[in-house]
Design a protein around this motif. Structure first.
Motif, PDB file in Angstrom:
ATOM      1  N   VAL A  80       0.828  -1.199   0.000  1.00  0.00           N
ATOM      2  CA  VAL A  80       0.000   0.000   0.000  1.00  0.00           C
ATOM      3  C   VAL A  80       0.864   1.252   0.000  1.00  0.00           C
ATOM      4  N   SER A  81       1.966   1.228   0.731  1.00  0.00           N
ATOM      5  CA  SER A  81       2.846   2.394   0.794  1.00  0.00           C
ATOM      6  C   SER A  81       3.503   2.674  -0.549  1.00  0.00           C
ATOM      7  N   VAL A  82       3.860   1.613  -1.276  1.00  0.00           N
ATOM      8  CA  VAL A  82       4.428   1.795  -2.609  1.00  0.00           C
ATOM      9  C   VAL A  82       3.410   2.484  -3.519  1.00  0.00           C
ATOM     10  N   LEU A  83       2.159   1.993  -3.497  1.00  0.00           N
ATOM     11  CA  LEU A  83       1.101   2.629  -4.292  1.00  0.00           C
ATOM     12  C   LEU A  83       0.900   4.079  -3.864  1.00  0.00           C
ATOM     13  N   PHE A  84       0.967   4.319  -2.560  1.00  0.00           N
ATOM     14  CA  PHE A  84       0.789   5.665  -2.019  1.00  0.00           C
ATOM     15  C   PHE A  84       1.899   6.591  -2.508  1.00  0.00           C
ATOM     16  N   HIS A  85       3.137   6.118  -2.451  1.00  0.00           N
ATOM     17  CA  HIS A  85       4.266   6.916  -2.934  1.00  0.00           C
ATOM     18  C   HIS A  85       4.093   7.264  -4.406  1.00  0.00           C
ATOM     19  N   LYS A  86       3.732   6.262  -5.201  1.00  0.00           N
ATOM     20  CA  LYS A  86       3.565   6.488  -6.636  1.00  0.00           C
ATOM     21  C   LYS A  86       2.436   7.486  -6.900  1.00  0.00           C
ATOM     22  N   ALA A  87       1.329   7.347  -6.151  1.00  0.00           N
ATOM     23  CA  ALA A  87       0.190   8.249  -6.344  1.00  0.00           C
ATOM     24  C   ALA A  87       0.558   9.686  -5.999  1.00  0.00           C
ATOM     25  N   ILE A  88       1.258   9.887  -4.880  1.00  0.00           N
ATOM     26  CA  ILE A  88       1.644  11.240  -4.482  1.00  0.00           C
ATOM     27  C   ILE A  88       2.644  11.831  -5.472  1.00  0.00           C
ATOM     28  N   ASP A  89       3.564  10.999  -5.964  1.00  0.00           N
ATOM     29  CA  ASP A  89       4.506  11.481  -6.976  1.00  0.00           C
ATOM     30  C   ASP A  89       3.765  11.941  -8.232  1.00  0.00           C
ATOM     31  N   CYS A  90       2.745  11.175  -8.623  1.00  0.00           N
ATOM     32  CA  CYS A  90       1.945  11.560  -9.799  1.00  0.00           C
ATOM     33  C   CYS A  90       1.197  12.868  -9.540  1.00  0.00           C
ATOM     34  N   ALA A  91       0.650  13.021  -8.337  1.00  0.00           N
ATOM     35  CA  ALA A  91      -0.070  14.251  -7.991  1.00  0.00           C
ATOM     36  C   ALA A  91       0.861  15.455  -8.042  1.00  0.00           C
ATOM     37  N   GLU A  92       2.066  15.306  -7.499  1.00  0.00           N
ATOM     38  CA  GLU A  92       3.015  16.421  -7.510  1.00  0.00           C
ATOM     39  C   GLU A  92       3.499  16.731  -8.925  1.00  0.00           C
ATOM     40  N   ALA A  93       3.680  15.677  -9.740  1.00  0.00           N
ATOM     41  CA  ALA A  93       4.085  15.894 -11.125  1.00  0.00           C
ATOM     42  C   ALA A  93       2.994  16.634 -11.899  1.00  0.00           C
ATOM     43  N   PHE A  94       1.727  16.279 -11.624  1.00  0.00           N
ATOM     44  CA  PHE A  94       0.614  16.966 -12.278  1.00  0.00           C
ATOM     45  C   PHE A  94       0.576  18.432 -11.858  1.00  0.00           C
ATOM     46  N   ARG A  95       0.808  18.702 -10.556  1.00  0.00           N
ATOM     47  CA  ARG A  95       0.805  20.087 -10.077  1.00  0.00           C
ATOM     48  C   ARG A  95       1.906  20.903 -10.757  1.00  0.00           C
ATOM     49  N   LYS A  96       3.080  20.316 -10.911  1.00  0.00           N
ATOM     50  CA  LYS A  96       4.184  21.023 -11.559  1.00  0.00           C
ATOM     51  C   LYS A  96       3.882  21.285 -13.034  1.00  0.00           C
ATOM     52  N   SER A  97       3.253  20.315 -13.693  1.00  0.00           N
ATOM     53  CA  SER A  97       2.889  20.506 -15.102  1.00  0.00           C
ATOM     54  C   SER A  97       1.843  21.612 -15.239  1.00  0.00           C
ATOM     55  N   LEU A  98       0.877  21.608 -14.330  1.00  0.00           N
ATOM     56  CA  LEU A  98      -0.156  22.644 -14.347  1.00  0.00           C
ATOM     57  C   LEU A  98       0.455  24.016 -14.101  1.00  0.00           C
ATOM     58  N   LEU A  99       1.411  24.075 -13.178  1.00  0.00           N
ATOM     59  CA  LEU A  99       2.071  25.349 -12.877  1.00  0.00           C
ATOM     60  C   LEU A  99       2.881  25.831 -14.078  1.00  0.00           C
ATOM     61  N   ALA A 100       3.580  24.898 -14.745  1.00  0.00           N
ATOM     62  CA  ALA A 100       4.353  25.266 -15.931  1.00  0.00           C
ATOM     63  C   ALA A 100       3.442  25.804 -17.034  1.00  0.00           C
ATOM     64  N   PHE A 101       2.271  25.166 -17.189  1.00  0.00           N
ATOM     65  CA  PHE A 101       1.308  25.636 -18.188  1.00  0.00           C
ATOM     66  C   PHE A 101       0.755  27.011 -17.798  1.00  0.00           C
ATOM     67  N   ALA A 102       0.514  27.203 -16.496  1.00  0.00           N
ATOM     68  CA  ALA A 102      -0.050  28.475 -16.020  1.00  0.00           C
ATOM     69  C   ALA A 102       0.897  29.633 -16.290  1.00  0.00           C
ATOM     70  N   TYR A 103       2.202  29.381 -16.220  1.00  0.00           N
ATOM     71  CA  TYR A 103       3.177  30.438 -16.487  1.00  0.00           C
ATOM     72  C   TYR A 103       3.065  30.964 -17.921  1.00  0.00           C
ATOM     73  N   LEU A 104       2.547  30.122 -18.824  1.00  0.00           N
ATOM     74  CA  LEU A 104       2.495  30.488 -20.240  1.00  0.00           C
ATOM     75  C   LEU A 104       1.207  31.206 -20.629  1.00  0.00           C
ATOM     76  N   THR A 105       0.260  31.299 -19.691  1.00  0.00           N
ATOM     77  CA  THR A 105      -1.036  31.900 -20.011  1.00  0.00           C
ATOM     78  C   THR A 105      -1.193  33.251 -19.314  1.00  0.00           C
ATOM     79  N   ASN A 106      -2.095  34.056 -19.840  1.00  0.00           N
ATOM     80  CA  ASN A 106      -2.330  35.383 -19.266  1.00  0.00           C
ATOM     81  C   ASN A 106      -3.051  35.308 -17.919  1.00  0.00           C
ATOM     82  N   SER A 107      -3.891  34.289 -17.753  1.00  0.00           N
ATOM     83  CA  SER A 107      -4.659  34.144 -16.508  1.00  0.00           C
ATOM     84  C   SER A 107      -4.112  33.020 -15.653  1.00  0.00           C
ATOM     85  N   GLY A 108      -2.782  32.846 -15.660  1.00  0.00           N
ATOM     86  CA  GLY A 108      -2.157  31.722 -14.959  1.00  0.00           C
ATOM     87  C   GLY A 108      -2.403  31.723 -13.464  1.00  0.00           C
TER      88      GLY A 108
END
Length: 432
Positions: free
Chosen positions: A29-57
């Protein structure tokens, strides 16, 4: 006397299959948890990178943070309110017979809320939730085991918590020490034996999937010279003083969780604004902080004033996110604050006494354990954890000096251990 010994031997043998299975399940369960949190943080970073490129970021970050924050908190409120925060005070309440364990609800709520909170960028840690989920698995195993024994339940709950901490840091001795020093506050043979097997098994599962590298990476230090050891005394003192401030701030902030609905909406909007500004200006301060500590330990160079601002920012965000009502631990955030405090002390010594050739990274490592000792007041767990996470045994003398100094000063100040204080805060509701 011989009859008692025979009975205990039989109990140990009977618990071996359950302990092994507990370690396997908690590790998985902890392995799945680690992977899930890593995916969540990666998604947040991708969203932030996209937000930097938009006017309403900034608006995009604000609304995504607010929505995910509300989902993370609502999941806890609907499924299992006891799953909010780290969950360690809840485990302690169960072990003293003051709470019951809705283990499956806690397991699902914890996992989901932490995943969504990772997308929001909440400044909370994974370790406390891993401990809570491990204990939940222990309770579930005790409930579902063919030959149920009531005496086994508390043993498996405690052992599962230790296995969860082991899985969070790949640190089996730390998980075992945490069971004895923090969860049980005593050394019972059966708890020790069962926790040892569960911790070892969980560690093997996590190492097999996640790798065998230590949690923090830095070049090995030589043993600090004796004339430098006294410099770790002020680090211990500062850890106790600022640890006391952390505990008192966290206890005060707990009332924000129980606000009526409209003031609570204002609080969520305020927290969302804090997270949005941080994501826009200094995104490295968000999340659990594991990668942030590794940046410090590989030699990142910033001015002392910036380190102080980093500490204040993480301090405020950790308290705020821990009082949001979502799931999230304070274990790793405490270590991050300790690393920043130690880093600041090390840099200050470099400026004041350049002839000492102080390595600020060394103080950052010791600061993690010292601050943990000042807040949690479990110095042996702190010392063993840092040694296991860094694979460096030359730190033993600085760790002992800083950690036990922090413990003594915290006791002198009358500052309660944070998990004990949170437990008392929770139990006080029963008397109102």
């Amino acid at each position: 006397m011989r009859d008692d010994s025979i009975v205990k031997d039989r109990q140990r043998h009977r618990l071996i299959p359950q302990a092994v299975l507990l370690g396997l399940l908690t590790g998985g369960v902890s392995v799945l948890f680690h992977k899930a949190i890593d995916c969540a943080e990666a998604f947040r970073k991708s969203l932030l990178a996209f937000a930097y490129l938009t006017n309403s970021g900034s608006g995009m970050i604000f609304w995504s943070t607010l929505i995910t924050l509300i989902i993370a908190v609502s999941a806890i409120r609907w499924l299992a309110p006891e799953a909010s925060g780290s969950g360690i005070p809840h485990i302690k309440a169960i072990l003293i017979g003051r709470r019951h364990f809705r283990w499956f609800r806690v397991l699902i709520a914890k996992f989901f809320s932490m995943f969504i909170g990772g997308v929001a960028g909440l400044v909370v840690g994974r370790a406390g939730p891993c401990v809570h989920m491990g204990s939940a698995i222990g309770q579930g195993l005790a409930n579902l085991w063919p030959t149920k024994k009531h005496s086994d339940q508390l043993i498996l709950v405690a052992a599962g918590g230790g296995a969860g901490l082991t899985a969070a840091f790949n640190a089996p001795l730390s998980g075992l020490t945490f069971v004895l020093e923090e969860l049980e506050r005593r050394c019972s043979t059966l708890e020790f034996f069962t926790a040892a097997i569960a911790c070892m098994t969980a560690d093997m599962v996590c190492r097999a999937v996640l790798g065998q590298q230590p949690a923090f990476h830095f070049e090995n230090f030589t043993t600090p010279p004796l004339n430098l050891l006294i410099a770790f005394l002020p680090l211990g003192i500062l850890s106790a003083l600022l640890g006391s401030l952390f505990t008192r701030s966290l206890l005060w902030g707990q009332r924000l969780i129980t606000l009526p609905i409209w003031p609570k909406w204002f609080w969520w909007l305020t927290l969302t604004l804090l997270l949005t500004v941080t994501a826009w200006k200094t995104p490295e301060l968000l999340g659990g902080g594991h990668s942030f500590v590794n940046e410090i330990l590989v030699g990142r160079q910033v001015p002392l004033e910036t380190i102080a601002l980093f500490f204040i920012g993480r301090f405020v965000l950790t308290i705020a996110c821990s009082c949001s009502g979502a799931a999230g631990g304070i274990f790793m955030p405490i270590l991050v604050l300790g690393a920043l405090l130690g880093w600041a002390v090390g840099v200050s010594l470099q400026l004041l006494f350049p002839e000492l050739n102080v390595d600020s990274k060394l103080f950052a490592v010791v600061g993690m354990a010292a601050y943990f000792s000042g807040v949690v007041q479990a110095p042996l767990t702190a010392i063993v954890l840092i040694i296991e996470m860094t694979s460096n045994y030359t730190l033993i003398l600085p760790l002992f000096i800083a950690c036990f100094t922090a413990l003594l000063i915290a006791n002198w100040l009358g500052n309660p251990p944070v998990y004990e204080a949170l437990l008392e805060n929770d139990l006080r509701k029963d008397r109102i």
